[in-house]
Design a protein around this motif. Structure first.
Motif, PDB file in Angstrom:
ATOM      1  N   GLY A  76      -3.755   5.119 -13.153  1.00 40.76           N
ATOM      2  CA  GLY A  76      -2.922   4.310 -14.033  1.00 40.76           C
ATOM      3  C   GLY A  76      -2.867   2.885 -13.540  1.00 40.76           C
ATOM      4  O   GLY A  76      -3.214   2.584 -12.392  1.00 40.76           O
ATOM      5  N   ALA A  77      -2.419   1.987 -14.414  1.00 41.42           N
ATOM      6  CA  ALA A  77      -2.349   0.568 -14.058  1.00 41.42           C
ATOM      7  C   ALA A  77      -1.167  -0.087 -14.750  1.00 41.42           C
ATOM      8  O   ALA A  77      -0.750   0.320 -15.849  1.00 41.42           O
ATOM      9  CB  ALA A  77      -3.640  -0.150 -14.439  1.00 41.42           C
TER      10      ALA A  77
ATOM     11  N   LEU B 271       0.855  -1.187   0.000  1.00 43.70           N
ATOM     12  CA  LEU B 271       0.000   0.000   0.000  1.00 43.70           C
ATOM     13  C   LEU B 271       0.887   1.232   0.000  1.00 43.70           C
ATOM     14  O   LEU B 271       1.780   1.372   0.836  1.00 43.70           O
ATOM     15  CB  LEU B 271      -0.906  -0.009   1.229  1.00 43.70           C
ATOM     16  CG  LEU B 271      -1.836   1.198   1.416  1.00 43.70           C
ATOM     17  CD1 LEU B 271      -2.819   1.291   0.255  1.00 43.70           C
ATOM     18  CD2 LEU B 271      -2.578   1.097   2.747  1.00 43.70           C
ATOM     19  N   PHE B 272       0.624   2.146  -0.952  1.00 49.94           N
ATOM     20  CA  PHE B 272       1.486   3.320  -1.173  1.00 49.94           C
ATOM     21  C   PHE B 272       0.661   4.590  -1.050  1.00 49.94           C
ATOM     22  O   PHE B 272      -0.502   4.651  -1.463  1.00 49.94           O
ATOM     23  CB  PHE B 272       2.103   3.239  -2.575  1.00 49.94           C
ATOM     24  CG  PHE B 272       2.790   4.494  -3.033  1.00 49.94           C
ATOM     25  CD1 PHE B 272       4.118   4.726  -2.732  1.00 49.94           C
ATOM     26  CD2 PHE B 272       2.107   5.439  -3.784  1.00 49.94           C
ATOM     27  CE1 PHE B 272       4.755   5.880  -3.160  1.00 49.94           C
ATOM     28  CE2 PHE B 272       2.745   6.597  -4.222  1.00 49.94           C
ATOM     29  CZ  PHE B 272       4.074   6.813  -3.913  1.00 49.94           C
TER      30      PHE B 272
ATOM     31  N   ILE C 147      -1.488  -0.266  -9.246  1.00 49.76           N
ATOM     32  CA  ILE C 147      -2.564   0.682  -9.520  1.00 49.76           C
ATOM     33  C   ILE C 147      -2.179   2.006  -8.883  1.00 49.76           C
ATOM     34  O   ILE C 147      -1.825   2.053  -7.698  1.00 49.76           O
ATOM     35  CB  ILE C 147      -3.916   0.203  -8.961  1.00 49.76           C
ATOM     36  CG1 ILE C 147      -4.351  -1.103  -9.625  1.00 49.76           C
ATOM     37  CG2 ILE C 147      -4.990   1.271  -9.158  1.00 49.76           C
ATOM     38  CD1 ILE C 147      -5.621  -1.696  -9.031  1.00 49.76           C
ATOM     39  N   ALA C 148      -2.227   3.081  -9.651  1.00 51.83           N
ATOM     40  CA  ALA C 148      -1.955   4.425  -9.153  1.00 51.83           C
ATOM     41  C   ALA C 148      -3.235   5.240  -9.278  1.00 51.83           C
ATOM     42  O   ALA C 148      -3.847   5.289 -10.345  1.00 51.83           O
ATOM     43  CB  ALA C 148      -0.828   5.085  -9.943  1.00 51.83           C
TER      44      ALA C 148
ATOM     45  N   LEU D  90      -2.305   7.837  -4.343  1.00 51.31           N
ATOM     46  CA  LEU D  90      -2.450   6.560  -3.669  1.00 51.31           C
ATOM     47  C   LEU D  90      -2.109   5.436  -4.635  1.00 51.31           C
ATOM     48  O   LEU D  90      -2.226   5.603  -5.861  1.00 51.31           O
ATOM     49  CB  LEU D  90      -3.881   6.373  -3.152  1.00 51.31           C
ATOM     50  CG  LEU D  90      -4.400   7.432  -2.176  1.00 51.31           C
ATOM     51  CD1 LEU D  90      -5.867   7.157  -1.829  1.00 51.31           C
ATOM     52  CD2 LEU D  90      -3.554   7.463  -0.909  1.00 51.31           C
ATOM     53  N   GLY D  91      -1.688   4.296  -4.108  1.00 51.10           N
ATOM     54  CA  GLY D  91      -1.341   3.197  -5.001  1.00 51.10           C
ATOM     55  C   GLY D  91      -1.338   1.851  -4.323  1.00 51.10           C
ATOM     56  O   GLY D  91      -1.236   1.744  -3.097  1.00 51.10           O
ATOM     57  N   LEU D  92      -1.459   0.826  -5.141  1.00 52.98           N
ATOM     58  CA  LEU D  92      -1.331  -0.560  -4.712  1.00 52.98           C
ATOM     59  C   LEU D  92      -0.238  -1.220  -5.527  1.00 52.98           C
ATOM     60  O   LEU D  92      -0.103  -0.949  -6.732  1.00 52.98           O
ATOM     61  CB  LEU D  92      -2.653  -1.317  -4.912  1.00 52.98           C
ATOM     62  CG  LEU D  92      -3.856  -0.848  -4.101  1.00 52.98           C
ATOM     63  CD1 LEU D  92      -5.111  -1.610  -4.551  1.00 52.98           C
ATOM     64  CD2 LEU D  92      -3.619  -1.054  -2.611  1.00 52.98           C
ATOM     65  N   ASN D  93       0.539  -2.070  -4.883  1.00 54.71           N
ATOM     66  CA  ASN D  93       1.594  -2.814  -5.553  1.00 54.71           C
ATOM     67  C   ASN D  93       1.501  -4.266  -5.098  1.00 54.71           C
ATOM     68  O   ASN D  93       1.275  -4.538  -3.917  1.00 54.71           O
ATOM     69  CB  ASN D  93       2.967  -2.242  -5.190  1.00 54.71           C
ATOM     70  CG  ASN D  93       4.095  -2.951  -5.914  1.00 54.71           C
ATOM     71  OD1 ASN D  93       4.243  -2.814  -7.117  1.00 54.71           O
ATOM     72  ND2 ASN D  93       4.896  -3.715  -5.186  1.00 54.71           N
TER      73      ASN D  93
END
Length: 473
Positions: free
Chosen positions: A303-304, A226-227, A281-282, A263-266
């Motif tokens: 973005g993805a 989690l970013f 996912i950004a 925010l983002g997911l990695n």
């Protein structure tokens, strides 16, 4: 874990154990310094210091035009005891570059990822670069770094969250590890050069960013991250962002929402011993109702990424591959004021294309003893900003100057296609500093309704270091 890492850590290299040498070679000082050791090595039980001279010298041809680069870099690194390590480098550079690369430098006034460019001779550039990092690990649970360099988040070739494309910046980074969980907080200072004259009198505008990244190794196969990031313009001591805890959205809201939030997911999943799937996912901003409406609402800015890494492909030892898809909608990473955008030194902090793009890429590499071969292709579509109008690609344009509110899709503006291909063959001289002889060929085609630009060139040179220098844009 997929923590924030220093630039260069993502580049594969050989190890000494894989390259046995004869007894005569091990006793020959010149052979050892060229092929197996650092230029200077001092090692005791209490400390270790390594010193290297790292060249990046190549010459090539683009049609009737001679292109070249002359980089002389000095690098030092080492440790004191078992808890403190350090590294630093400084380089001086001159060069004449391919036409598309030259146009980029003249437009942005910076060498991609390498700093401010000054004119050199009739058609060349001169620039300098330096990095530094101090790392302290008082226990297995915590690490503190103070540095001037780059960072990267993700498992892929690109990153939509934080990449090592833009120029160096100062940062303070604290990483805590407990079991399968790792948490990183980083504070950094960035610079905005977009409208600043290069007159050696005008200081560059400063801005600041705070980054939080929580990484959880769910099991031996699955990892999730989690970013979050906030960028803000200088306004005195902003102590609300000094607390190294997740969930910056309430803090940013309680500050009056003057700042830019990302925010983002990695994540990654190990499909098998040799295959790893990954993605990102950004999210810059979105309106849920508008997402499902499908009307191309401008503020759906996200973005993805999705990709696959393969090791020992087709059971061939040291044959590796990466295939990857990246996309970002128009106006992603931009802000209502340029100073708060997700950029530094006239370049994006995420993908080199900025926003308003779709990219497919594949990288194949093979190593046999000291021989290395790599083939890379990129196929991209993006919308260029034309006629002084903001169609969402240039993240340095305020999104308040957007051309449309609806019908905003990838390719908005002057729809452009880019094909990039590069192949190179290298012979590794020294795995300690990645010193190698390299021969490469590059083909690039950019086309739209106004241009059909084809460029190709070959280059041969002596290169070293583990730093990424991107040319695929």
């Amino acid at each position: 874990m997929q923590p924030i890492v220093m630039q260069g850590a993502r580049v594969d290299s050989l190890t000494i154990r894989e390259l046995p040498v004869s007894e005569w070679h091990s006793k020959n000082w010149i052979f050892r310094k060229i092929f197996t050791e650092h230029l200077v090595e001092v090692k005791t039980d209490e400390f270790e210091v390594n010193f290297d001279f790292l060249p990046d010298m190549w010459v090539g041809k683009q049609g009737g035009r001679t292109i070249w680069n002359n980089t002389r870099e000095l690098e030092v690194g080492g440790r004191v005891g078992s808890k403190f390590s350090f590294s630093a480098s400084i380089s001086e550079n001159q060069g004449v570059y391919p036409e598309y690369y030259d146009a980029y430098v003249r437009r942005t006034k910076v060498i991609p990822g390498q700093g401010h460019a000054k004119l050199y001779g009739d058609d060349g550039f001169d620039y300098s670069n330096s990095t530094a990092n101090l790392s302290y690990t008082p226990s297995k649970y915590i690490n503190v770094q103070l540095g001037y360099g780059k960072n990267f988040i993700g498992n892929g070739y690109r990153s939509l969250l934080l990449s090592d494309y833009a120029f160096n910046y100062p940062y303070l980074k604290v990483t805590g590890t407990l079991g399968r969980v790792q948490y990183t907080a980083m504070w950094a200072q960035f610079q905005d050069l977009y409208d600043i004259p290069f007159d050696d009198e005008t200081p560059y505008d400063r801005k600041y960013g705070v980054f939080h990244y929580l990484d959880w190794n769910v099991n031996d196969r699955l990892s999730l991250g989690l970013f979050e990031n906030v960028m803000w313009a200088p306004r005195g001591a902003e102590l609300s962002y000094a607390v190294p805890l997740l969930f910056l959205l309430p803090t940013q809201y309680n500050n009056g929402s003057p700042d830019k939030l990302l925010l983002g997911l990695n994540g990654s999943y190990k499909l098998s011993k040799n295959y790893v799937a990954y993605g990102q996912i950004a999210i810059n901003e979105f309106t849920l109702k508008e997402v499902f409406a499908g009307d191309g609402y401008w503020a759906n800015k996200h973005g993805a990424q999705i990709g696959l890494r393969a090791f020992d492909l087709f059971k061939v030892s040291n044959l590796n591959a990466t295939v990857e898809y990246n996309a970002a909608r128009p106006y992603t990473y931009s802000a209502s004021q340029r100073i708060k955008n997700y950029g530094h030194f006239n370049e994006p902090l995420a993908h080199p294309f900025g926003a308003n793009f779709r990219e497919y890429l594949a990288v194949f590499s093979y190593r046999y003893n000291r021989w290395q071969a790599k083939v890379q292709t990129n196929v991209s579509t993006y919308g260029l900003d034309i006629n002084d109008l903001n169609y969402g690609k240039n993240i340095y344009l305020d999104y308040t100057t957007r051309i449309d509110d609806y019908g905003v899709e990838i390719g908005h503006g002057l729809k452009t296609k880019l094909f990039y291909a590069n192949t190179n063959l290298a012979y590794l001289l020294n795995p300690k500093n990645n010193l190698r002889l390299e021969l490469g060929y590059t083909y690039r085609k950019e086309s739209n309704d106004q241009i059909n630009d084809k460029q190709q060139f070959v280059a041969f040179g002596l290169k070293a270091s583990f730093r990424n220098k991107y040319q695929d844009f």
